[in-house]
Design a protein around this motif. Structure first.
Motif, short mmCIF file in Angstrom:
data_model
loop_
_atom_site.label_atom_id
_atom_site.label_comp_id
_atom_site.label_asym_id
_atom_site.label_seq_id
_atom_site.Cartn_x
_atom_site.Cartn_y
_atom_site.Cartn_z
N ARG A 22 0.84 -1.21 0.00
CA ARG A 22 0.00 0.00 0.00
C ARG A 22 0.87 1.26 0.00
O ARG A 22 0.60 2.22 -0.72
N VAL A 25 2.54 1.71 -3.49
CA VAL A 25 1.63 2.28 -4.50
C VAL A 25 1.46 3.77 -4.27
O VAL A 25 1.43 4.56 -5.23
N ALA A 29 2.53 6.46 -7.01
CA ALA A 29 1.51 7.38 -7.54
C ALA A 29 1.93 8.83 -7.36
O ALA A 29 1.76 9.66 -8.27
N ARG A 135 4.53 1.71 -13.40
CA ARG A 135 3.34 0.86 -13.36
C ARG A 135 3.72 -0.59 -13.07
O ARG A 135 2.99 -1.32 -12.39
N THR A 146 -5.31 -8.07 -6.66
CA THR A 146 -5.20 -6.60 -6.62
C THR A 146 -4.23 -6.03 -7.64
O THR A 146 -4.05 -4.82 -7.70
N ARG A 149 -5.67 -3.42 -10.08
CA ARG A 149 -6.06 -2.19 -9.38
C ARG A 149 -4.84 -1.38 -8.99
O ARG A 149 -4.79 -0.16 -9.22
N ASP A 150 -3.82 -2.04 -8.40
CA ASP A 150 -2.64 -1.31 -7.95
C ASP A 150 -1.92 -0.67 -9.13
O ASP A 150 -1.49 0.49 -9.06
N SER A 152 -3.20 0.15 -12.01
CA SER A 152 -4.01 1.20 -12.63
C SER A 152 -4.03 2.49 -11.80
O SER A 152 -4.17 3.57 -12.36
N LEU A 153 -3.89 2.36 -10.49
CA LEU A 153 -3.85 3.57 -9.65
C LEU A 153 -2.63 4.41 -9.97
O LEU A 153 -2.70 5.65 -9.97
N TRP A 156 -3.32 6.04 -13.25
CA TRP A 156 -4.29 7.13 -13.08
C TRP A 156 -3.63 8.40 -12.57
O TRP A 156 -4.01 9.51 -12.96
N ALA A 157 -2.63 8.26 -11.72
CA ALA A 157 -1.98 9.43 -11.13
C ALA A 157 -1.35 10.32 -12.20
O ALA A 157 -1.15 11.53 -11.97
N PRO A 290 -8.41 3.12 -13.07
CA PRO A 290 -8.74 2.25 -11.94
C PRO A 290 -9.95 1.37 -12.20
O PRO A 290 -10.02 0.24 -11.69
#
Length: 421
Positions: A22, A25, A29, A135, A146, A149-150, A152-153, A156-157, A290
């Motif tokens: 966590r 990431v 990001a 990425r 996950t 998701r991780d 893609s976050l 996304w940033a 995400p």
């Protein structure tokens, strides 16, 4: 390795890998925001600087081409550095090279030396290579549940920096004038600041290094469920398809996107309409990543790649059928961004899962290399196709690449017995 050594290694590992992931990431990001901010300001001025210093508008595209070339050239060496020294050193080195590139660009602008300017942009391309590698860094410790998701976050940033960067051009010019910088280089003050912060962030906060920790997990040979979740057998056929799908989708996106402003301008669209179209396209690329990451985790990597190809096909058909309607072209560009996002996020997750940990960074570097080379070829080829058979014809030619991915997808889907992929 003896059982005692394995136990010792296991004891040395962080007890909560999920917490480390966590934090990793979050750091990645944040670095992506800073990297996107630096890159956004760089790209927005590159073509203007190239045209101004060369004295020839037709050479303005060489700035972007140099950035792409630099990113492609440095993708594999940066992956090799990550394999030896970890993501922390690799990412910070990439940003440091980009920082040196900015200094070269500013110097070239002051001396009005066009070849030196292009060399500077090649070096700046290492920042793009670092952003792409981020990425994959997000997936080093992620589980199958996950990973999408991780990853893609972090993708996304990029949205934040990509939106803010070009908007700093005006204030940057004022600051640059006050500092006595060459014309059109003032905004690079923000680029330098963002890159310095990104380097410090990676060096200080990206601890423990996710890639090195993943290697330690493998070597520890523990029976912990979390450890098993980040380890995978090698599946080279799936990995090769993932590289192909990401590169082909990127090539389609770059080819159509690069020619859209020219097409709209030739059909009477205002600069405001063109700017809005490109902004919405960029939003499609990053803002919903995400969503596609979560979708890839829940319904599978291959089905999400299929969704991405369907979106790309819808985009190209819209561009083919209604190329003379600016609203339709805008819709097409939004769909193009969404298709790229779905394919890139799910394809990157698939590449990581299909590759055993010792080979991951090598294949990830090759994927980024292929992505950049295909994108550059797409941009160059698109100009030729546009002049030959127009924007509608370009859309039809791009459908061939989508069809190739779909054929590969069907073959891989039939050949695998991994329904969770």
């Amino acid at each position: 390795m003896t059982s005692e050594a394995a136990a010792g290694n296991a004891a040395a590992l962080p007890t909560d890998i999920a917490a480390v992931q966590r934090r990793t990431v979050l750091v990645l990001a944040s670095g992506q925001v800073l990297g996107g901010l630096a890159l956004g300001a760089t790209i927005s001025l590159g073509a203007l600087l190239a045209a101004d210093i060369s004295g020839d508008d037709s050479l303005s595209g060489l700035a972007t081409a140099s950035l792409t070339l630099g990113s492609a050239a440095l993708a594999v060496p940066m992956a090799a550095l990550a394999r030896r020294r970890g993501r922390r050193i690799s990412l910070s080195t990439g940003m440091l090279i980009a920082l040196a590139g900015v200094a070269v660009v500013i110097t070239a602008a002051g001396l009005r030396m066009f070849p030196l300017l292009l060399v500077g942009f090649v070096l700046v391309g290492s920042g793009t290579a670092a952003n792409l590698q981020s990425r994959f860094a997000a997936s080093d410790l992620a589980t199958d549940a996950t990973r999408g998701r991780d990853l893609s976050l972090v993708v996304w940033a990029t949205t934040i920096g990509a939106v803010l960067g070009p908007n700093l051009v005006g204030p940057g010019e004022s600051i640059g004038a006050a500092l006595g910088m060459p014309p059109l280089t003032g905004p690079y003050v923000f680029t330098i600041g963002a890159q310095l912060l990104a380097i410090a962030l990676y060096l200080i906060a990206l601890r423990p290094d996710p890639l090195l920790l993943a290697a330690r997990l493998r070597d520890a040979l523990t029976h912990d469920a979390r450890t098993r979740a980040v380890m995978h057998p090698d599946r080279p056929v799936l990995a090769r398809f993932a590289i192909f799908a990401v590169a082909a989708s990127h090539g389609v996106m770059v080819a159509v996107m690069a020619m859209t402003p020219v097409h709209l301008l030739h059909h009477g669209a205002t600069l405001t309409v063109i700017g809005l179209t490109i902004s919405l396209h960029i939003a499609g690329m990053y803002a919903l990543s995400p969503v596609f990451g979560i979708l890839a985790d829940r319904v599978g990597r291959l089905p999400t790649i299929a969704i991405g190809q369907a979106l790309l096909l819808a985009s190209l058909l819209t561009a083919w059928l209604w190329s003379e309607v600016s609203v339709a072209v805008t819709v097409s560009l939004i769909l193009l961004g969404l298709g790229w996002s779905a394919s890139t996020v799910s394809g990157s997750a698939l590449l990581t899962e299909a590759t055993a940990e010792p080979f991951r960074t090598r294949r990830q570097g090759r994927s980024d290399l292929a992505m950049n080379l295909v994108g550059a070829a797409g941009a160059v080829g698109a100009g030729v196709v546009l002049g030959w058979i127009g924007y509608s014809g370009l859309a039809l030619v791009a459908i061939v690449a989508v069809a190739a991915v779909v054929v590969g997808l069907v073959l891989v889907w039939r050949g695998t017995r991994q329904p969770e992929v």
